[in-house]
Scaffold this motif. Structure first.
Motif, PDB file in Angstrom:
ATOM      1  N   THR A 108       0.948 -15.733  -3.652  1.00  0.00           N
ATOM      2  CA  THR A 108       1.998 -15.291  -2.695  1.00  0.00           C
ATOM      3  C   THR A 108       2.585 -14.229  -3.346  1.00  0.00           C
ATOM      4  O   THR A 108       3.821 -14.647  -3.912  1.00  0.00           O
ATOM      5  CB  THR A 108       2.611 -16.349  -2.270  1.00  0.00           C
ATOM      6  OG1 THR A 108       1.588 -17.482  -1.859  1.00  0.00           O
ATOM      7  CG2 THR A 108       3.587 -16.145  -1.107  1.00  0.00           C
ATOM      8  N   GLY A 109       2.549 -12.893  -3.491  1.00  0.00           N
ATOM      9  CA  GLY A 109       3.170 -12.015  -4.054  1.00  0.00           C
ATOM     10  C   GLY A 109       2.919 -10.452  -3.543  1.00  0.00           C
ATOM     11  O   GLY A 109       2.083 -10.319  -2.552  1.00  0.00           O
ATOM     12  N   GLU A 110       3.631  -9.641  -4.121  1.00  0.00           N
ATOM     13  CA  GLU A 110       3.456  -8.325  -3.683  1.00  0.00           C
ATOM     14  C   GLU A 110       3.697  -7.184  -4.879  1.00  0.00           C
ATOM     15  O   GLU A 110       4.776  -7.570  -5.477  1.00  0.00           O
ATOM     16  CB  GLU A 110       4.469  -7.854  -2.477  1.00  0.00           C
ATOM     17  CG  GLU A 110       4.417  -6.599  -2.107  1.00  0.00           C
ATOM     18  CD  GLU A 110       5.230  -6.291  -0.732  1.00  0.00           C
ATOM     19  OE1 GLU A 110       6.308  -5.582  -1.256  1.00  0.00           O
ATOM     20  OE2 GLU A 110       5.010  -6.596   0.165  1.00  0.00           O
ATOM     21  N   THR A 111       2.931  -6.229  -4.826  1.00  0.00           N
ATOM     22  CA  THR A 111       3.220  -5.050  -5.836  1.00  0.00           C
ATOM     23  C   THR A 111       3.342  -3.838  -5.162  1.00  0.00           C
ATOM     24  O   THR A 111       2.817  -3.472  -4.096  1.00  0.00           O
ATOM     25  CB  THR A 111       2.062  -5.073  -6.859  1.00  0.00           C
ATOM     26  OG1 THR A 111       1.985  -6.334  -7.618  1.00  0.00           O
ATOM     27  CG2 THR A 111       2.234  -3.957  -7.943  1.00  0.00           C
ATOM     28  N   SER A 112       4.485  -3.052  -5.518  1.00  0.00           N
ATOM     29  CA  SER A 112       4.472  -1.621  -4.909  1.00  0.00           C
ATOM     30  C   SER A 112       5.173  -0.624  -5.781  1.00  0.00           C
ATOM     31  O   SER A 112       5.655  -1.002  -6.871  1.00  0.00           O
ATOM     32  CB  SER A 112       5.605  -1.922  -3.680  1.00  0.00           C
ATOM     33  OG  SER A 112       6.720  -2.214  -4.179  1.00  0.00           O
ATOM     34  N   GLY A 113       4.860   0.610  -5.791  1.00  0.00           N
ATOM     35  CA  GLY A 113       5.031   1.588  -6.379  1.00  0.00           C
ATOM     36  C   GLY A 113       4.749   2.982  -6.348  1.00  0.00           C
ATOM     37  O   GLY A 113       3.904   3.134  -5.226  1.00  0.00           O
ATOM     38  N   GLU A 114       5.035   3.916  -6.900  1.00  0.00           N
ATOM     39  CA  GLU A 114       4.684   5.340  -6.829  1.00  0.00           C
ATOM     40  C   GLU A 114       4.190   5.792  -8.181  1.00  0.00           C
ATOM     41  O   GLU A 114       4.776   5.439  -9.192  1.00  0.00           O
ATOM     42  CB  GLU A 114       5.886   6.055  -6.112  1.00  0.00           C
ATOM     43  CG  GLU A 114       7.022   6.175  -7.197  1.00  0.00           C
ATOM     44  CD  GLU A 114       8.200   7.006  -6.409  1.00  0.00           C
ATOM     45  OE1 GLU A 114       8.930   7.538  -7.126  1.00  0.00           O
ATOM     46  OE2 GLU A 114       8.295   6.858  -5.141  1.00  0.00           O
ATOM     47  N   ALA A 115       3.230   6.922  -8.067  1.00  0.00           N
ATOM     48  CA  ALA A 115       2.655   7.414  -9.180  1.00  0.00           C
ATOM     49  C   ALA A 115       2.797   8.967  -8.950  1.00  0.00           C
ATOM     50  O   ALA A 115       2.332   9.411  -7.678  1.00  0.00           O
ATOM     51  CB  ALA A 115       1.417   7.102  -9.564  1.00  0.00           C
ATOM     52  N   TRP A 116       2.911   9.665 -10.016  1.00  0.00           N
ATOM     53  CA  TRP A 116       3.118  11.119 -10.187  1.00  0.00           C
ATOM     54  C   TRP A 116       2.367  11.679 -11.194  1.00  0.00           C
ATOM     55  O   TRP A 116       2.234  11.231 -12.261  1.00  0.00           O
ATOM     56  CB  TRP A 116       4.403  11.787  -9.999  1.00  0.00           C
ATOM     57  CG  TRP A 116       5.246  11.005  -8.830  1.00  0.00           C
ATOM     58  CD1 TRP A 116       5.914  10.018  -8.649  1.00  0.00           C
ATOM     59  CD2 TRP A 116       5.095  11.906  -7.497  1.00  0.00           C
ATOM     60  NE1 TRP A 116       6.566  10.177  -7.384  1.00  0.00           N
ATOM     61  CE2 TRP A 116       6.155  11.078  -6.637  1.00  0.00           C
ATOM     62  CE3 TRP A 116       4.494  13.145  -7.008  1.00  0.00           C
ATOM     63  CZ2 TRP A 116       6.158  11.610  -5.391  1.00  0.00           C
ATOM     64  CZ3 TRP A 116       5.001  13.259  -5.505  1.00  0.00           C
ATOM     65  CH2 TRP A 116       5.694  12.383  -4.971  1.00  0.00           C
ATOM     66  N   GLY A 117       1.466  12.780 -11.150  1.00  0.00           N
ATOM     67  CA  GLY A 117       1.087  13.433 -12.301  1.00  0.00           C
ATOM     68  C   GLY A 117       0.264  14.716 -11.898  1.00  0.00           C
ATOM     69  O   GLY A 117       0.019  14.916 -10.694  1.00  0.00           O
ATOM     70  N   PRO A 118      -0.216  15.515 -12.885  1.00  0.00           N
ATOM     71  CA  PRO A 118      -1.134  16.818 -12.752  1.00  0.00           C
ATOM     72  C   PRO A 118      -2.648  16.451 -12.551  1.00  0.00           C
ATOM     73  O   PRO A 118      -3.099  15.427 -12.649  1.00  0.00           O
ATOM     74  CB  PRO A 118      -0.756  17.410 -13.989  1.00  0.00           C
ATOM     75  CG  PRO A 118      -0.612  16.361 -15.018  1.00  0.00           C
ATOM     76  CD  PRO A 118       0.119  15.224 -14.218  1.00  0.00           C
ATOM     77  N   ARG A 119      -3.177  17.422 -11.836  1.00  0.00           N
ATOM     78  CA  ARG A 119      -4.518  17.408 -11.532  1.00  0.00           C
ATOM     79  C   ARG A 119      -5.148  18.727 -11.938  1.00  0.00           C
ATOM     80  O   ARG A 119      -4.594  19.642 -11.591  1.00  0.00           O
ATOM     81  CB  ARG A 119      -4.769  16.973 -10.318  1.00  0.00           C
ATOM     82  CG  ARG A 119      -6.320  17.078  -9.761  1.00  0.00           C
ATOM     83  CD  ARG A 119      -6.698  16.701  -8.374  1.00  0.00           C
ATOM     84  NE  ARG A 119      -7.956  16.843  -7.929  1.00  0.00           N
ATOM     85  CZ  ARG A 119      -8.477  16.489  -6.822  1.00  0.00           C
ATOM     86  NH1 ARG A 119      -7.984  15.696  -5.961  1.00  0.00           N
ATOM     87  NH2 ARG A 119      -9.873  16.783  -6.583  1.00  0.00           N
ATOM     88  N   PHE A 120      -6.268  18.871 -12.645  1.00  0.00           N
ATOM     89  CA  PHE A 120      -7.033  20.068 -13.045  1.00  0.00           C
ATOM     90  C   PHE A 120      -8.725  19.841 -12.232  1.00  0.00           C
ATOM     91  O   PHE A 120      -9.117  19.017 -12.466  1.00  0.00           O
ATOM     92  CB  PHE A 120      -7.157  20.204 -14.292  1.00  0.00           C
ATOM     93  CG  PHE A 120      -8.010  21.276 -14.805  1.00  0.00           C
ATOM     94  CD1 PHE A 120      -7.921  22.656 -14.710  1.00  0.00           C
ATOM     95  CD2 PHE A 120      -9.326  20.954 -15.260  1.00  0.00           C
ATOM     96  CE1 PHE A 120      -8.777  23.738 -15.147  1.00  0.00           C
ATOM     97  CE2 PHE A 120     -10.130  21.989 -15.540  1.00  0.00           C
ATOM     98  CZ  PHE A 120      -9.823  23.178 -15.638  1.00  0.00           C
ATOM     99  N   ASP A 121      -8.995  20.955 -11.728  1.00  0.00           N
ATOM    100  CA  ASP A 121     -10.511  20.969 -11.058  1.00  0.00           C
ATOM    101  C   ASP A 121     -11.014  22.324 -11.583  1.00  0.00           C
ATOM    102  O   ASP A 121     -10.254  23.478 -11.660  1.00  0.00           O
ATOM    103  CB  ASP A 121     -10.447  20.926  -9.606  1.00  0.00           C
ATOM    104  CG  ASP A 121     -10.091  19.440  -9.062  1.00  0.00           C
ATOM    105  OD1 ASP A 121     -10.929  18.605  -8.957  1.00  0.00           O
ATOM    106  OD2 ASP A 121      -8.503  19.479  -9.139  1.00  0.00           O
TER     107      ASP A 121
END
Length: 332
Positions: free
Chosen positions: A127-140
């Protein structure tokens, strides 16, 4: 970017299913370990993972300097994805990618961008919850080697910052325990892909396309040490470092419907093997088969939509997943 689409590199660039499968495996590992540690009398072979997922995605290239010999594009990707594991966890992940794509030749591209993710998970077994945000670079990057072969690479780095709250029943009533959640996620993928038609394989029916892809994928997660609201150190299921490496090979057969080429169907079979992981308890099921099928609608040159179903089934039966995706690739 026409050569990119014909070679399969455009699909490789747009797809997030490979990373999604890696993340889903990590979640299944972590969930099974947490459930098992709370119920030590349960046998490891009973800690199976059965999940259902969905994906909605739009990916576009917008030219900003297409009249020159080496054109430049703006890339935008918007994706929403959900995961459900009965009586364990429901989660949602939304992602936005923005980047620049440079084509030094008609047979190659390089892309740099920035990605952001929002994640929310409802946890049922505690009975719980996790939340958040993530940022970062990407290369292709991708390169067409000839009429048959092409190679592609993807590197992705995200820093996640969020929080977790669980409710625990005590003698004094319900106790809410909170903590910060911080981790860094690194992802690397290397693909070699081949495409065959009647000109390269005469036994293939006319207009039928056979694709063969071979992939190496590595996911590494570093969890930052933290304490909860009670001042207790939090122990992650597999420690601070989580690793997963997979080798995969697949065959995809596409068949056009009608003479216009606007509609087509495809089927795919993939086999993969987990080369290395430090998360294989209580689930230890390293060989998996994926069966996929779908229908494609070609709206115009560079514009297509496809609906796809995937069944991920591991050899020992301890992990399986059903997935439904609706993907739009709209290049301007």
């Amino acid at each position: 970017m026409g050569a990119m689409g014909e070679s399969g590199l455009r699909g490789f660039f747009a797809s997030g299913s490979d990373l999604g499968e890696m993340v889903n495996r990590v979640v299944s590992y972590q969930t099974a370990q947490r459930v098992y540690s709370r119920q030590p009398a349960t046998r490891p072979q009973d800690m199976r993972s059965r999940s259902d997922t969905w994906v909605l995605q739009s990916d576009s290239l917008i030219p900003v300097a297409d009249s020159v010999q080496r054109p430049l594009f703006v890339r935008t990707l918007v994706r929403s994805a959900g995961r459900s594991e009965d009586a364990r966890v429901d989660s949602r992940n939304d992602r936005l990618d923005l980047g620049l794509v440079y084509a030094p030749s008609t047979r190659s591209f390089v892309s740099f961008g920035l990605a952001g993710e929002l994640t929310q998970a409802d946890i049922f077994y505690v009975t719980g919850e996790t939340s958040g945000e993530a940022w970062g670079p990407r290369f292709d990057a991708g390169l067409v080697l000839g009429p048959v072969w092409a190679v592609g690479i993807r590197a992705d780095y995200l820093e996640f910052d969020g929080n977790n709250e669980v409710s625990v029943v005590t003698g004094a009533g319900l106790l809410n325990i909170t903590r910060d959640v911080e981790y860094q996620r690194r992802y690397l993928q290397l693909d070699a892909m081949a495409r065959f038609n009647q000109s390269t394989l005469p036994w293939l029916p006319e207009r039928v396309m056979l694709r063969w892809a071979n992939s190496f994928r590595h996911l590494h997660i570093h969890n930052e040490p933290t304490t909860n609201s009670l001042g207790q150190a939090v122990a992650e299921p597999f420690g601070e470092q989580n690793r997963l490496s997979v080798l995969s090979t697949s065959l995809n057969l596409g068949y056009p419907l009608g003479s216009s080429g606007s509609w087509s169907v495809f089927g795919e079979i993939a086999l993969d093997y987990e080369l290395e992981t430090n998360m294989n308890f209580p689930i230890d099921d390293r060989i998996a088969v994926t069966l996929s099928s779908g229908i494609v609608r070609q709206l115009a040159r560079g514009k297509r939509m496809h609906l796809q179903y995937d069944r991920y089934q591991h050899a020992r039966g301890t992990r399986s997943r059903n997935n439904l995706s609706l993907i739009a690739t709209i290049d301007f």
